[in-house]
Design an enzyme around this catalytic site. Sequence first.
Site, mmCIF file in Angstrom:
data_model
loop_
_atom_site.group_PDB
_atom_site.id
_atom_site.type_symbol
_atom_site.label_atom_id
_atom_site.label_comp_id
_atom_site.label_asym_id
_atom_site.label_seq_id
_atom_site.Cartn_x
_atom_site.Cartn_y
_atom_site.Cartn_z
ATOM 1 C CG ASP A 13 -1.971 1.015 1.223
ATOM 2 O OD1 ASP A 13 -2.414 1.379 0.107
ATOM 3 O OD2 ASP A 13 -2.368 1.483 2.302
ATOM 4 C CG HIS A 30 0.283 2.083 -9.227
ATOM 5 N ND1 HIS A 30 0.012 1.738 -7.924
ATOM 6 C CD2 HIS A 30 -0.806 2.782 -9.666
ATOM 7 C CE1 HIS A 30 -1.190 2.207 -7.592
ATOM 8 N NE2 HIS A 30 -1.701 2.847 -8.639
ATOM 9 C CG LEU A 124 9.749 -17.200 -1.663
ATOM 10 C CD1 LEU A 124 9.553 -17.056 -0.155
ATOM 11 C CD2 LEU A 124 10.236 -15.878 -2.252
HETATM 12 C C1 IPE Z 1 -4.939 -2.594 0.275
HETATM 13 O O1 IPE Z 1 -4.742 -1.335 -0.216
HETATM 14 C C2 IPE Z 1 -5.188 -3.578 -0.820
HETATM 15 C C3 IPE Z 1 -3.988 -3.994 -1.564
HETATM 16 C C4 IPE Z 1 -2.773 -3.751 -1.200
HETATM 17 C C5 IPE Z 1 -4.244 -4.730 -2.779
HETATM 18 P P1 IPE Z 1 -5.966 -0.333 -0.542
HETATM 19 O O2 IPE Z 1 -5.387 1.020 -0.647
HETATM 20 O O3 IPE Z 1 -6.711 -0.829 -1.720
HETATM 21 O O4 IPE Z 1 -6.876 -0.532 0.738
HETATM 22 P P2 IPE Z 1 -7.810 0.483 1.531
HETATM 23 O O5 IPE Z 1 -8.844 0.947 0.565
HETATM 24 O O6 IPE Z 1 -6.909 1.593 1.993
HETATM 25 O O7 IPE Z 1 -8.340 -0.343 2.657
HETATM 26 C C1 IPE Z 2 -1.104 0.219 -3.434
HETATM 27 O O1 IPE Z 2 -0.995 1.600 -3.381
HETATM 28 C C2 IPE Z 2 -1.460 -0.297 -4.818
HETATM 29 C C3 IPE Z 2 -2.671 -1.130 -4.836
HETATM 30 C C4 IPE Z 2 -3.515 -1.255 -3.870
HETATM 31 C C5 IPE Z 2 -2.976 -1.840 -6.061
HETATM 32 P P1 IPE Z 2 -2.243 2.568 -3.411
HETATM 33 O O2 IPE Z 2 -2.619 2.818 -4.839
HETATM 34 O O3 IPE Z 2 -3.333 2.057 -2.559
HETATM 35 O O4 IPE Z 2 -1.624 3.891 -2.819
HETATM 36 P P2 IPE Z 2 -2.290 4.890 -1.764
HETATM 37 O O5 IPE Z 2 -2.770 4.051 -0.632
HETATM 38 O O6 IPE Z 2 -3.395 5.587 -2.480
HETATM 39 O O7 IPE Z 2 -1.176 5.809 -1.377
HETATM 40 MG MG MG Z 3 -4.011 2.422 -0.592
#
Ligand code: IPE
Ligand code: IPE
Ligand code: MG
Length: 194
Positions: A13, A30, A124
């Site tokens: 995240d 990303h 792994l």
């Molecule tokens: C958690 O991140 C899900 C993944 C890492 C795939 P999100 O950014 O999607 O989750 P929320 O919305 O903050 O819970």
């Molecule tokens: C994680 O980073 C990527 C996925 C959940 C696919 P985010 O896109 O959720 O990044 P934030 O949380 O908005 O910073």
């Molecule tokens: Mg996120």
Amino acid sequence: MKKGPKHVAIIMDGNGRWAKLQGKNRVSGHRQGAKSVREIVEEAAKREVQYLTLFTFSTDNWSRPKDEVSLLMKLLVNSLRKEFNKLIQNNIRLQAVGALNELPSAVKEELDYVIEKTKKNTGLVLSLALNYGGKEELTEAMKAIAYKVKNSIISPEKVDQSTINEHLYTQNLPAVDLLIRTSGEERISNFLLW
Ligand code: IPE
Ligand code: IPE
Ligand code: MG
């Protein structure tokens, strides 16, 4: 050397926030995330972690803007192609957990290919949680068990924890020893509930 965790799970995240801090767009966040995954996988293999499970795309993530979803899918296909040789070299076995039949066919095909080619590797076990949700996983398991009970394949009294475990996407994974959420938040976001 002290023995490290056997199963590490990571909620990947914070890509968007990282990019914002750098004055960049979410796309480059990303991309950087994908690069970090490469380092983490290599390090985990080196440290003899046996299972690494990465929350890569959740069932909720479909509600993101269409362009972002397709970029994430494209990044995934590219990473699978780019990292394929590394997986082979490092004896890593790839698997995926989640409702995989709902993924775009390009992702499915690439995934199936890499899973098949790495299935005999003994190092792994790298699990990508894709279109994964813990509640969805449990619901599917309950549904499958209900059908079996209805068709007298198992009797209700015989349903126990191992019955439920055997019907999960994550049935071959041991309990998580270390859970990391990279953004610094402390939420589970429907990951590995069982
Ligand atoms: C958690 O991140 C899900 C993944 C890492 C795939 P999100 O950014 O999607 O989750 P929320 O919305 O903050 O819970
Ligand atoms: C994680 O980073 C990527 C996925 C959940 C696919 P985010 O896109 O959720 O990044 P934030 O949380 O908005 O910073
Ligand atoms: Mg996120």
